[in-house]
Design an enzyme around this catalytic site. Structure first.
Site, PDB file in Angstrom:
ATOM      1  N   GLU A 294       0.999  -1.283  -0.026  1.00 49.53           N
ATOM      2  CA  GLU A 294       0.000  -0.028  -0.050  1.00 49.53           C
ATOM      3  C   GLU A 294       0.883   1.203   0.038  1.00 49.53           C
ATOM      4  O   GLU A 294       1.680   1.535   0.646  1.00 49.53           O
ATOM      5  CB  GLU A 294      -0.759  -0.168   1.276  1.00 49.53           C
ATOM      6  N   CYS A 328      -2.377   8.024   4.663  1.00 44.03           N
ATOM      7  CA  CYS A 328      -2.509   7.563   3.274  1.00 44.03           C
ATOM      8  C   CYS A 328      -3.987   7.761   2.752  1.00 44.03           C
ATOM      9  O   CYS A 328      -4.068   8.298   1.690  1.00 44.03           O
ATOM     10  CB  CYS A 328      -2.442   6.048   2.961  1.00 44.03           C
ATOM     11  N   GLU A 426       0.968  13.874  -3.936  1.00 47.97           N
ATOM     12  CA  GLU A 426       0.795  13.483  -2.501  1.00 47.97           C
ATOM     13  C   GLU A 426       1.927  14.305  -1.708  1.00 47.97           C
ATOM     14  O   GLU A 426       3.106  14.346  -1.948  1.00 47.97           O
ATOM     15  CB  GLU A 426       1.132  12.090  -2.301  1.00 47.97           C
TER      16      GLU A 426
END
Length: 544
Positions: A294, A328, A426
């Site tokens: 992930e 996340c 991000e």
């Protein structure tokens, strides 16, 4: 040995305590915070159950007070990795042969330890080492990790029970879910104690042996988790604790022919590099390694004109700024209709003006520090780029101070270009970028949202118009592995919302479900014939 058939009860989620003023848990935690703050621990490697001290030291410090050292830890090198692989392989046969319910008992006991005896210890460690407020620590270091250990045991039982439905007369068909042949490399991130505990333990529960490399910035938290597992009865060599630099640990691990799997949470670049390394060494491995990862997100909130404004504001503030956006799943980009924007902007500004930022020991603080200097500098670079841009504007926040701790104000950026850098990349920090769209372009905005980011982890739509919800559900089908309707895109709960995403966000193997655990077994199909034939000839071969 008993012939009894064991069955685990269906687990329930661990209740989140309030830590309200006057509560017993609040006073116990404050005492533990002072105790941990007042001592410095030395953290060795643990290889084959033995402490190993290399003399190559790193430090674990408080992000909100980076001059305060919580502990020093020894770093692994090539020699220690070779020893850890050997220890894991030595432990493998006995561990995979242990009855499943005996393995389950270890992790069920660990869950009870962290939700009882060690609750304050784990929360304090998370608060000090990860700079989490008490609520974020409670949810993560205790409740979610206890849920992982309890629910995973339940899912393990589910996997083992899955057997062929049909047996021809005279034979018996069954399936054995074997552990992988080799060891699993667990690489855990700085931001969640629950992930740090789950990534090595999920493969171990299924009978695998593990090398665990925790994030260098949060070895302190990982060390406390390891101590709980040891007390719970985890045998020596099953999980080998090897903190250290990624370049020194990862190289010899990935080159080993005994690598059977990778369980990873971290940056996209690191995961892609690991996958490439596996490809380079593919001919050397005894079996094809399972790769589960992930890797992050650029998580969205799409607001429809029919949405409830108060709900949107709460979701934006909590979703973007809890734990300084270091999730996340944190809300990072928001699409708002022009008709609602002025009201939302005013209310978000009012709420942000009330948020306090500072030390975790002050329970009135909503915002604490980002994890380290590199994170601080990266975040401020994005903010400075927005300040200097013609097509973006800082609406709220925008200031940072790293003189004592790595503090960044919750920041809201208005982007006039829907592809402005902070709408696409991000940041992993308390930064939310808003793009305002025309009310009659809702469907086009859904397409824009879907096509803007390479990630597909979490996302949310806010609307009371059911048709608008349905449109978002369809148009954003592949844009988020966890999709929320009228809720913030963070806070997945084990057993309720299995977590993971696709595209650049990872392999979507859904931590907190049987889907993750099934990656750590290799099935063997077994047919036993009770009445084997004794003649090679078939009926069609006869003349009459």
């Amino acid at each position: 040995m008993t012939n009894a058939i064991f069955s685990l009860p269906v687990p329930e989620n661990e209740p989140v305590l309030s830590y309200a003023p006057g509560s017993a848990e609040r006073e116990t935690l404050k005492t533990e915070l002072k105790r941990q703050y007042g001592e410095t621990v030395e953290i060795p490697l643990f290889i084959g159950g033995q402490e190993v001290k290399t003399g190559d030291l790193g430090e674990s410090s408080c992000p909100h007070e980076h001059g305060h050292v919580l502990g020093t830890y020894h770093k692994a090198g090539e020699k220690e990795i070779a020893l850890a692989i050997e220890a894991a392989l030595d432990a493998r046969l006995a561990w995979e042969s242990m009855p499943w319910y005996e393995r389950a008992a270890i992790f069920l006991k660990a869950a009870d330890l962290i939700s009882g005896k060690y609750r304050a210890r784990l929360n304090a460690a998370s608060m000090l080492d990860q700079s989490k407020n008490v609520f974020q620590a409670e949810i993560d270091a205790v409740c979610e990790l206890a849920d992982f250990w309890r629910f995973n045991a339940h899912y393990m039982q589910q996997i083992y029970r899955e057997q062929p439905m049909h047996n021809a007369r005279g034979s018996w068909n069954r399936v054995e879910s074997r552990s992988l042949e080799g060891f699993v490399f667990a690489v855990t991130p700085f931001n969640f104690a629950s992930i740090a505990g789950n990534l090595p333990s999920a493969p171990a529960l299924m009978g695998n042996v593990v090398l665990w490399k925790p994030a260098s910035s949060t070895v302190y938290v990982a060390y406390h988790l390891l101590q709980v597992l040891r007390e719970a009865g985890l045998p020596a060599g099953v999980i080998n604790f090897v903190p250290g630099a990624g370049s020194k640990v990862g190289g010899p691990v990935m080159a080993s022919g005994h690598l059977a799997g990778v369980h990873f949470t971290g940056s996209t670049a690191t995961f892609q590099g690991m996958w490439q390394t596996v490809g380079t060494h593919i001919k050397n491995y005894r079996s094809y390694p399972r790769i589960v990862g992930e890797t992050g997100g650029k998580d969205f909130v799409v607001v429809h004109p029919s949405a409830n404004p108060e709900q949107v504001v709460t979701a934006a503030v909590r979703g973007a700024f809890e734990y300084q956006g270091q999730k996340c799943s944190a809300a990072s980009r928001m699409y708002v209709p022009r008709s609602m924007w002025n009201g939302l902007k005013s209310e978000i500004g009012r709420v942000l003006s009330q948020l306090k930022m500072g030390d975790v020991a002050d329970f009135s603080n909503f915002v604490n520090a980002v994890i380290d200097e590199a994170a601080f500098d990266t975040t401020m670079d994005y903010i400075h780029r927005a300040e200097a841009a013609r097509d973006a504007e800082i609406l709220f926040g925008g200031h940072g101070d790293k003189s004592r701790g790595y503090f960044v104000e919750p920041t809201v950026i208005l982007a006039k270009d829907p592809h402005f850098v902070t709408m696409e990349e991000e940041i992993f920090a308390p930064v939310l970028t808003v793009y305002v769209y025309e009310d009659n372009r809702y469907e086009e905005t859904l397409t824009l949202c879907d096509q803007t980011s390479p990630y597909a982890l979490t996302g949310a739509v806010f609307a009371t118009d059911r048709q608008a919800i349905g449109q978002a559900f369809e148009r954003l089908r592949h844009a988020a592995g966890n999709f929320y309707i009228n809720d913030k895109p963070t806070g997945a709960v084990v057993g309720q919302q299995p977590f993971g995403g696709g595209r650049g966000s990872g392999t979507n193997d859904k931590a907190g479900s049987y889907l993750n655990l099934i990656r750590w077994v290799s099935p063997r199909t077994i047919k036993e014939n009770f009445v084997p034939p004794t003649d090679h000839a078939y009926p069609f071969m006869r003349e009459r």
